[in-house]
Design a protein around this motif. Structure first.
Motif, PDB file in Angstrom:
ATOM      1  N   ASP A 144       0.830  -1.204   0.000  1.00 39.54           N
ATOM      2  CA  ASP A 144       0.000   0.000   0.000  1.00 39.54           C
ATOM      3  C   ASP A 144       0.864   1.253   0.000  1.00 39.54           C
ATOM      4  O   ASP A 144       0.596   2.210  -0.744  1.00 39.54           O
ATOM      5  N   SER A 145       1.915   1.268   0.802  1.00 34.50           N
ATOM      6  CA  SER A 145       2.779   2.452   0.886  1.00 34.50           C
ATOM      7  C   SER A 145       3.519   2.701  -0.418  1.00 34.50           C
ATOM      8  O   SER A 145       3.543   3.827  -0.937  1.00 34.50           O
ATOM      9  N   VAL A 146       4.114   1.649  -0.981  1.00 30.74           N
ATOM     10  CA  VAL A 146       4.868   1.799  -2.230  1.00 30.74           C
ATOM     11  C   VAL A 146       3.937   2.188  -3.372  1.00 30.74           C
ATOM     12  O   VAL A 146       4.249   3.085  -4.178  1.00 30.74           O
ATOM     13  N   SER A 147       2.781   1.539  -3.446  1.00 31.52           N
ATOM     14  CA  SER A 147       1.840   1.847  -4.528  1.00 31.52           C
ATOM     15  C   SER A 147       1.336   3.282  -4.424  1.00 31.52           C
ATOM     16  O   SER A 147       1.167   3.958  -5.446  1.00 31.52           O
ATOM     17  N   SER A 148       1.103   3.762  -3.221  1.00 34.59           N
ATOM     18  CA  SER A 148       0.634   5.139  -3.045  1.00 34.59           C
ATOM     19  C   SER A 148       1.667   6.137  -3.549  1.00 34.59           C
ATOM     20  O   SER A 148       1.329   7.112  -4.231  1.00 34.59           O
ATOM     21  N   VAL A 149       2.935   5.890  -3.218  1.00 35.26           N
ATOM     22  CA  VAL A 149       4.000   6.785  -3.673  1.00 35.26           C
ATOM     23  C   VAL A 149       4.098   6.759  -5.200  1.00 35.26           C
ATOM     24  O   VAL A 149       4.219   7.803  -5.862  1.00 35.26           O
ATOM     25  N   VAL A 150       4.029   5.559  -5.780  1.00 42.88           N
ATOM     26  CA  VAL A 150       4.117   5.435  -7.238  1.00 42.88           C
ATOM     27  C   VAL A 150       2.954   6.147  -7.923  1.00 42.88           C
ATOM     28  O   VAL A 150       3.135   6.879  -8.900  1.00 42.88           O
ATOM     29  N   ILE A 152       1.046   8.578  -6.750  1.00 44.73           N
ATOM     30  CA  ILE A 152       1.172  10.032  -6.579  1.00 44.73           C
ATOM     31  C   ILE A 152       2.199  10.591  -7.572  1.00 44.73           C
ATOM     32  O   ILE A 152       1.993  11.654  -8.179  1.00 44.73           O
ATOM     33  N   GLY A 153       3.315   9.865  -7.733  1.00 48.11           N
ATOM     34  CA  GLY A 153       4.314  10.304  -8.703  1.00 48.11           C
ATOM     35  C   GLY A 153       3.790  10.312 -10.122  1.00 48.11           C
ATOM     36  O   GLY A 153       4.012  11.272 -10.882  1.00 48.11           O
ATOM     37  N   LEU A 154       3.056   9.262 -10.508  1.00 50.36           N
ATOM     38  CA  LEU A 154       2.483   9.203 -11.851  1.00 50.36           C
ATOM     39  C   LEU A 154       1.428  10.277 -12.049  1.00 50.36           C
ATOM     40  O   LEU A 154       1.324  10.878 -13.119  1.00 50.36           O
ATOM     41  N   ASN A 155       0.643  10.502 -11.004  1.00 49.89           N
ATOM     42  CA  ASN A 155      -0.406  11.510 -11.101  1.00 49.89           C
ATOM     43  C   ASN A 155       0.172  12.915 -11.212  1.00 49.89           C
ATOM     44  O   ASN A 155      -0.468  13.818 -11.774  1.00 49.89           O
ATOM     45  N   TYR A 159       1.138  13.840 -18.797  1.00 51.93           N
ATOM     46  CA  TYR A 159       1.130  12.719 -19.739  1.00 51.93           C
ATOM     47  C   TYR A 159       2.037  12.960 -20.935  1.00 51.93           C
ATOM     48  O   TYR A 159       2.550  12.014 -21.528  1.00 51.93           O
ATOM     49  N   TYR A 160       2.262  14.236 -21.286  1.00 54.31           N
ATOM     50  CA  TYR A 160       3.142  14.499 -22.424  1.00 54.31           C
ATOM     51  C   TYR A 160       4.606  14.217 -22.076  1.00 54.31           C
ATOM     52  O   TYR A 160       5.397  13.870 -22.947  1.00 54.31           O
ATOM     53  N   VAL A 161       4.960  14.353 -20.789  1.00 52.49           N
ATOM     54  CA  VAL A 161       6.314  13.979 -20.372  1.00 52.49           C
ATOM     55  C   VAL A 161       6.488  12.472 -20.511  1.00 52.49           C
ATOM     56  O   VAL A 161       7.516  11.980 -20.987  1.00 52.49           O
ATOM     57  N   ALA A 162       5.459  11.721 -20.094  1.00 50.73           N
ATOM     58  CA  ALA A 162       5.505  10.267 -20.269  1.00 50.73           C
ATOM     59  C   ALA A 162       5.607   9.908 -21.741  1.00 50.73           C
ATOM     60  O   ALA A 162       6.338   8.977 -22.121  1.00 50.73           O
ATOM     61  N   GLY A 163       4.911  10.653 -22.588  1.00 54.81           N
ATOM     62  CA  GLY A 163       4.978  10.389 -24.020  1.00 54.81           C
ATOM     63  C   GLY A 163       6.373  10.586 -24.580  1.00 54.81           C
ATOM     64  O   GLY A 163       6.850   9.786 -25.394  1.00 54.81           O
ATOM     65  N   SER A 211      -2.894   6.834 -20.847  1.00 56.19           N
ATOM     66  CA  SER A 211      -3.481   6.035 -19.764  1.00 56.19           C
ATOM     67  C   SER A 211      -2.905   6.411 -18.412  1.00 56.19           C
ATOM     68  O   SER A 211      -3.492   6.106 -17.365  1.00 56.19           O
ATOM     69  N   VAL A 212      -1.739   7.087 -18.404  1.00 58.12           N
ATOM     70  CA  VAL A 212      -1.164   7.571 -17.142  1.00 58.12           C
ATOM     71  C   VAL A 212      -2.130   8.531 -16.464  1.00 58.12           C
ATOM     72  O   VAL A 212      -2.174   8.636 -15.223  1.00 58.12           O
ATOM     73  N   LEU A 213      -2.942   9.256 -17.262  1.00 62.15           N
ATOM     74  CA  LEU A 213      -3.901  10.192 -16.689  1.00 62.15           C
ATOM     75  C   LEU A 213      -4.894   9.493 -15.764  1.00 62.15           C
ATOM     76  O   LEU A 213      -5.283  10.041 -14.733  1.00 62.15           O
ATOM     77  N   GLY A 214      -5.318   8.289 -16.135  1.00 65.69           N
ATOM     78  CA  GLY A 214      -6.341   7.610 -15.360  1.00 65.69           C
ATOM     79  C   GLY A 214      -5.848   6.958 -14.092  1.00 65.69           C
ATOM     80  O   GLY A 214      -6.648   6.621 -13.214  1.00 65.69           O
ATOM     81  N   LEU A 215      -4.529   6.770 -13.960  1.00 59.47           N
ATOM     82  CA  LEU A 215      -4.008   6.066 -12.788  1.00 59.47           C
ATOM     83  C   LEU A 215      -4.184   6.861 -11.502  1.00 59.47           C
ATOM     84  O   LEU A 215      -4.152   6.293 -10.415  1.00 59.47           O
ATOM     85  N   GLY A 216      -4.347   8.169 -11.634  1.00 61.19           N
ATOM     86  CA  GLY A 216      -4.556   8.975 -10.441  1.00 61.19           C
ATOM     87  C   GLY A 216      -5.831   8.610  -9.699  1.00 61.19           C
ATOM     88  O   GLY A 216      -5.970   8.875  -8.492  1.00 61.19           O
TER      89      GLY A 216
END
Length: 339
Positions: A144-150, A152-155, A159-163, A211-216
């Motif tokens: 839970d802790s690691v996933s929350s940090v990940v 938050i970072g993705l959110n 998305y254009y940086v990810a692109g 799809s990174v947009l939806g992970l938030g």
């Protein structure tokens, strides 16, 4: 759902749509070098390049043809002319450069933008729902802790940086995917395997980056699930001896996902507008690139037509969310006129 509620929501949607289109039309007309002036400049540049002389009256005829406006008419007359042509004749004017109707350009580009945007949204929200539910079941664990940090970072990452990163690693350095386009060269268009594979191959990176947009939404799903886990009806279900899988899907998951329904519908509303930057990065010829190119050359008919389509999709999606939420969650419809 009462009849008054339905009429009220539909009336609000129609009013919002017309107000947005009206405001944008007025702003376009008040801008220095509005649509008519921009078209005159284009015609004069073409005239200088060809060496031919065009009669000024003919120039005004072309301006009226392309913009559906009489350039010397008062702004309220121009507004009436434009709205009449749009809603009575379904005519959005003609592009200043392609010599093609705006409706034709949009009809050709919108399906490609919908392809990458809808798939990206479905993948993003599906992953968020699953990940958020698992995080809630394993609350306060390392996962839970690691996933929350990940998340938050993705959110926090546009998305254009990810692109850009995806292009660098998967297209330039490793050449797993193409850097642009929507179909490979020499591929015969039609309902065949090669054409479908080429479409999927070119759309993979744009879909992945968007799809990174939806992970938030995973954090939203986690919060909703944690809140549901403390409800009394879950304890009753456990005392009844129901299987954990049934409790997780029919009790926790179903109730936790309800607040995300409106967010999902609003996400549908943004599937076209959010593709502008992504399509430019991946050189993907969709409606987003069409809008970007129109901004660069001040192609007002295309910009106005695109805005009308974007506004219509947004208003309709939110209206559907308002009208259908009561069917998704009966507790809302039970509120009568107070929902």
């Amino acid at each position: 759902m009462s009849g008054n509620y339905f009429v009220k929501r539909v009336g609000q949607a129609v009013l919002t749509f017309f107000a947005t289109v009206t405001l944008t039309f007025v702003l376009y007309q008040m801008m220095p070098g509005g649509p008519a002036e921009a078209l005159r400049n284009v015609i004069l540049q073409q005239q200088m390049g060809s060496g031919n002389t065009i009669d000024p009256a003919r120039i005004e005829q072309l301006v009226a043809q392309y913009t559906n406006l009489e350039s010397d008419a008062p702004i309220y007359v121009q507004y009436y002319q434009y709205m009449s042509s749009v809603f009575l004749e379904q005519d959005l004017g003609e592009s200043l450069y392609e010599n093609t109707a705006v409706t034709t350009l949009l009809a050709d580009r919108i399906p490609w933008s919908m392809l990458i945007s809808v798939y990206a949204m479905v993948i993003g929200y599906t992953g968020s729902i699953v990940l958020g539910a698992v995080m809630a079941f394993k609350e306060k664990s390392r996962f839970d802790s690691v996933s929350s940090v990940v998340v938050i970072g993705l959110n926090s990452t546009p998305y254009y940086v990810a692109g850009i990163l995806f292009i660098f690693f998967f297209s330039i350095r490793n050449e797993f995917f193409p850097t642009g386009g929507r179909v490979g060269l020499g591929v015969e268009a039609g309902f065949n395997v090669a054409f479908m594979q080429s479409i999927a191959h070119h759309a993979a990176l744009p879909i992945l980056s968007m799809s990174v947009l939806g992970l938030g939404a995973a954090l939203t799903m986690r919060g909703n699930s944690v809140r549901v886990l403390g409800e009394d009806y879950l304890r009753v279900a456990e005392l009844r001896g129901l299987r954990n899988s049934r409790i997780a899907t029919q009790y926790v998951g179903r109730n936790a996902v309800l607040p995300m329904y409106t967010q999902f519908m609003i996400g549908i509303a943004g599937v076209l507008s959010s593709s502008v930057i992504v399509e430019q990065i991946f050189s993907y010829p969709g409606v987003g690139m069409l809008v970007y190119e129109a901004i660069q050359v001040r192609n007002y008919p295309v910009l106005m037509g695109s805005l009308i389509v974007f506004t219509l999709v947004t208003v309709v999606a939110i209206l559907i969310a308002d009208l259908t939420y009561g069917f998704i969650d009966p507790r809302i419809s039970a509120g009568g006129d107070n929902e």
